[in-house]
Design a protein around this motif. Structure first.
Motif, mmCIF file in Angstrom:
data_model
loop_
_atom_site.group_PDB
_atom_site.id
_atom_site.type_symbol
_atom_site.label_atom_id
_atom_site.label_comp_id
_atom_site.label_asym_id
_atom_site.label_seq_id
_atom_site.Cartn_x
_atom_site.Cartn_y
_atom_site.Cartn_z
ATOM 1 N N THR A 1 0.866 -1.172 0.000
ATOM 2 C CA THR A 1 0.000 0.000 0.000
ATOM 3 C C THR A 1 0.903 1.222 0.000
ATOM 4 N N PHE A 2 0.313 2.405 -0.107
ATOM 5 C CA PHE A 2 1.110 3.626 -0.097
ATOM 6 C C PHE A 2 1.388 4.077 1.329
ATOM 7 N N LYS A 3 2.493 4.782 1.512
ATOM 8 C CA LYS A 3 2.833 5.291 2.841
ATOM 9 C C LYS A 3 1.780 6.256 3.368
ATOM 10 N N PHE A 4 1.067 6.931 2.463
ATOM 11 C CA PHE A 4 0.061 7.896 2.887
ATOM 12 C C PHE A 4 -1.308 7.256 3.098
ATOM 13 N N ALA A 5 -1.384 5.936 3.031
ATOM 14 C CA ALA A 5 -2.662 5.241 3.222
ATOM 15 C C ALA A 5 -3.200 5.491 4.629
ATOM 16 N N TYR A 6 -4.483 5.218 4.804
ATOM 17 C CA TYR A 6 -5.137 5.407 6.098
ATOM 18 C C TYR A 6 -4.446 4.532 7.142
ATOM 19 N N GLY A 7 -4.123 5.118 8.286
ATOM 20 C CA GLY A 7 -3.314 4.427 9.281
ATOM 21 C C GLY A 7 -3.893 3.109 9.762
ATOM 22 N N ASP B 1 4.925 13.450 -3.597
ATOM 23 C CA ASP B 1 3.769 14.334 -3.486
ATOM 24 C C ASP B 1 2.515 13.558 -3.864
ATOM 25 N N PHE B 2 1.770 13.086 -2.866
ATOM 26 C CA PHE B 2 0.605 12.255 -3.157
ATOM 27 C C PHE B 2 -0.567 13.054 -3.719
ATOM 28 N N THR B 3 -0.444 14.376 -3.749
ATOM 29 C CA THR B 3 -1.495 15.184 -4.377
ATOM 30 C C THR B 3 -1.325 15.270 -5.889
ATOM 31 N N ASP B 4 -0.218 14.756 -6.405
ATOM 32 C CA ASP B 4 0.059 14.750 -7.844
ATOM 33 C C ASP B 4 -0.281 13.372 -8.409
ATOM 34 N N PRO B 5 -1.364 13.248 -9.189
ATOM 35 C CA PRO B 5 -1.784 11.931 -9.696
ATOM 36 C C PRO B 5 -0.688 11.216 -10.490
ATOM 37 N N LYS B 6 0.081 11.959 -11.266
ATOM 38 C CA LYS B 6 1.125 11.329 -12.080
ATOM 39 C C LYS B 6 2.194 10.698 -11.210
ATOM 40 N N GLN B 7 2.538 11.361 -10.113
ATOM 41 C CA GLN B 7 3.538 10.792 -9.211
ATOM 42 C C GLN B 7 3.030 9.517 -8.537
ATOM 43 N N VAL B 8 1.763 9.492 -8.190
ATOM 44 C CA VAL B 8 1.184 8.315 -7.537
ATOM 45 C C VAL B 8 1.207 7.120 -8.489
ATOM 46 N N VAL B 9 0.785 7.340 -9.716
ATOM 47 C CA VAL B 9 0.764 6.257 -10.700
ATOM 48 C C VAL B 9 2.180 5.781 -11.004
ATOM 49 N N ALA C 1 4.838 5.959 -9.129
ATOM 50 C CA ALA C 1 5.391 5.240 -7.983
ATOM 51 C C ALA C 1 4.908 3.790 -7.957
ATOM 52 N N LEU C 2 3.632 3.586 -8.274
ATOM 53 C CA LEU C 2 3.097 2.227 -8.312
ATOM 54 C C LEU C 2 3.722 1.422 -9.445
ATOM 55 N N GLU C 3 3.845 2.025 -10.609
ATOM 56 C CA GLU C 3 4.468 1.336 -11.742
ATOM 57 C C GLU C 3 5.903 0.924 -11.415
ATOM 58 N N ASP C 4 6.654 1.846 -10.833
ATOM 59 C CA ASP C 4 8.055 1.550 -10.495
ATOM 60 C C ASP C 4 8.131 0.432 -9.467
ATOM 61 N N TYR C 5 7.238 0.446 -8.500
ATOM 62 C CA TYR C 5 7.259 -0.594 -7.466
ATOM 63 C C TYR C 5 6.940 -1.965 -8.058
ATOM 64 N N LEU C 6 5.878 -2.046 -8.845
ATOM 65 C CA LEU C 6 5.447 -3.344 -9.384
ATOM 66 C C LEU C 6 6.401 -3.897 -10.431
ATOM 67 N N ALA C 7 7.237 -3.046 -10.986
ATOM 68 C CA ALA C 7 8.186 -3.505 -12.004
ATOM 69 C C ALA C 7 9.178 -4.520 -11.452
#
Length: 352
Positions: free
Chosen positions: A73-79, A103-111, A113-119
């Motif tokens: 999950t993301f670090k900014f997920a609900y505790g 910056d989790f307010t930036d949609p491109k950064q969120v996507v 980050a997920l792509e890089d992780y799953l790679a």
């Protein structure tokens, strides 16, 4: 919502009058009716929905049902969600990764980050929010689902704040699992939540009873002698929303929220966390920055005690924000009252 609360009292009186008759002869068809009534609001059919008492119950049902070596999950997920993942992961010997985003307010950064992780990960399930809490940021849901499925990874969407705030189209979006609370924006009694389960997936409830081995609906519909009355109110709530016009209510609330965010930011000389998208908006609090991450801060308590206004207060990167939520019963006068109260607390001169 008054119709739902009146319905709750009626069902409660009925069960207390004849409990055995209610459970054996009355309950089931009305539970099914409630699920069917929620289909249009969820953008799916009742066959893909099950009732749950709250979002956390649904999330933990999924976590207990999936065979895996690793979740993320993301670090900014609900505790509370991170806590559940780590607890169940420890018991089941499943690793939990936290994906970092600058910056989790930036949609491109969120996507990205997920792509890089799953790679380079053997993760089999990613959990992410639809709308973040308490910060009220809309995540790029469809892009996140697409990225997961492209890697053969399942996704569980924590959508606690979604139904009634956004139009939902789950058959179109095709998440694997999607959980949402009805007691928030649908204004139903507490203890009413829904979980969408993709037809390709199978989940078991945390409490197993007579429905065991009889399929998704049978396992979830009865979870022991419980208070099912709140769930029976979903039908009347759905009818009330239909009468009001779902799109009309959501659009009206979104327009009020957008106006409120910009009005308050201008009044206080601060800024928005993100541009308003739904019926909640987060505005920076005047004054010095703060490292206190507790939502129930002194400012929250002061607004409630002195002005009878309750709003969550939270911190992002050391900056305090107020999250303003506006529903069909709110007007601009409520926003003016909040704006004035904060001006008095921080000694800001206001024109109005």
């Amino acid at each position: 919502m008054l119709p739902a609360m009146e319905s709750l009292h009626g069902w409660t009186d009925m069960i207390e009058l004849q409990p055995v008759w209610f459970y054996y002869k009355t309950l089931y068809p009305y539970l099914v009716r409630s699920l069917h009534s929620m289909g249009p609001l969820m953008g799916t059919t009742a066959s893909n929905l099950v009732w749950i008492p709250n979002v956390e119950y649904g999330i933990q049902s999924v976590l207990q049902s999936i065979q895996a070596k690793r979740w993320a999950t993301f670090k900014f997920a609900y505790g509370a969600v991170i806590s559940a993942m780590e607890h169940i992961g420890r018991l089941r010997h499943i690793s939990v990764d936290l994906i970092d985003v600058d910056d989790f307010t930036d949609p491109k950064q969120v996507v990205q980050a997920l792509e890089d992780y799953l790679a380079s990960s053997d993760c089999s399930l990613v959990v992410f929010e639809h709308i973040t809490s308490p910060s009220a940021v809309l995540l790029p849901l469809q892009d996140l689902i697409r990225v997961c499925h492209a890697k053969g990874v399942q996704c569980l969407v924590d959508a606690a704040h979604a139904i009634g705030q956004l139009e939902l189209h789950l058959d179109e979006w095709q998440p694997d699992y999607y959980v949402t609370n009805c007691h928030k924006w649908l204004c139903t009694p507490r203890g009413t939540a829904l979980m969408y389960v993709n037809p390709k997936r199978q989940v078991h409830p945390l409490v197993m009873s007579w429905g065991y081995k009889h399929g998704l609906q049978a396992e979830f519909i009865w979870q022991g002698t419980n208070n099912y009355c709140p769930l029976l109110t979903l039908y009347i709530a759905a009818e009330a929303w239909k009468w009001l016009g779902v799109k009309n209510v959501i659009q009206r609330n979104q327009e009020l929220s957008k106006w409120a965010g910009h009005y308050l930011a201008d009044l206080w000389g601060t800024k928005l966390l993100v541009e308003p998208f739904g019926t909640t908006v987060s505005i920076q609090v005047p004054g010095q920055d703060c490292q206190d991450n507790c939502s129930f801060s002194d400012l929250h308590d002061q607004l409630l005690k002195d002005y009878q206004i309750e709003v969550p207060v939270f911190v992002v990167n050391g900056i305090r924000y107020l999250r303003v939520s506006l529903h069909m019963y709110n007007t601009k006068e409520d926003v003016y009252a909040l704006g004035s109260a904060v001006c008095k607390i921080f000694k800001i001169t206001q024109d109005r």
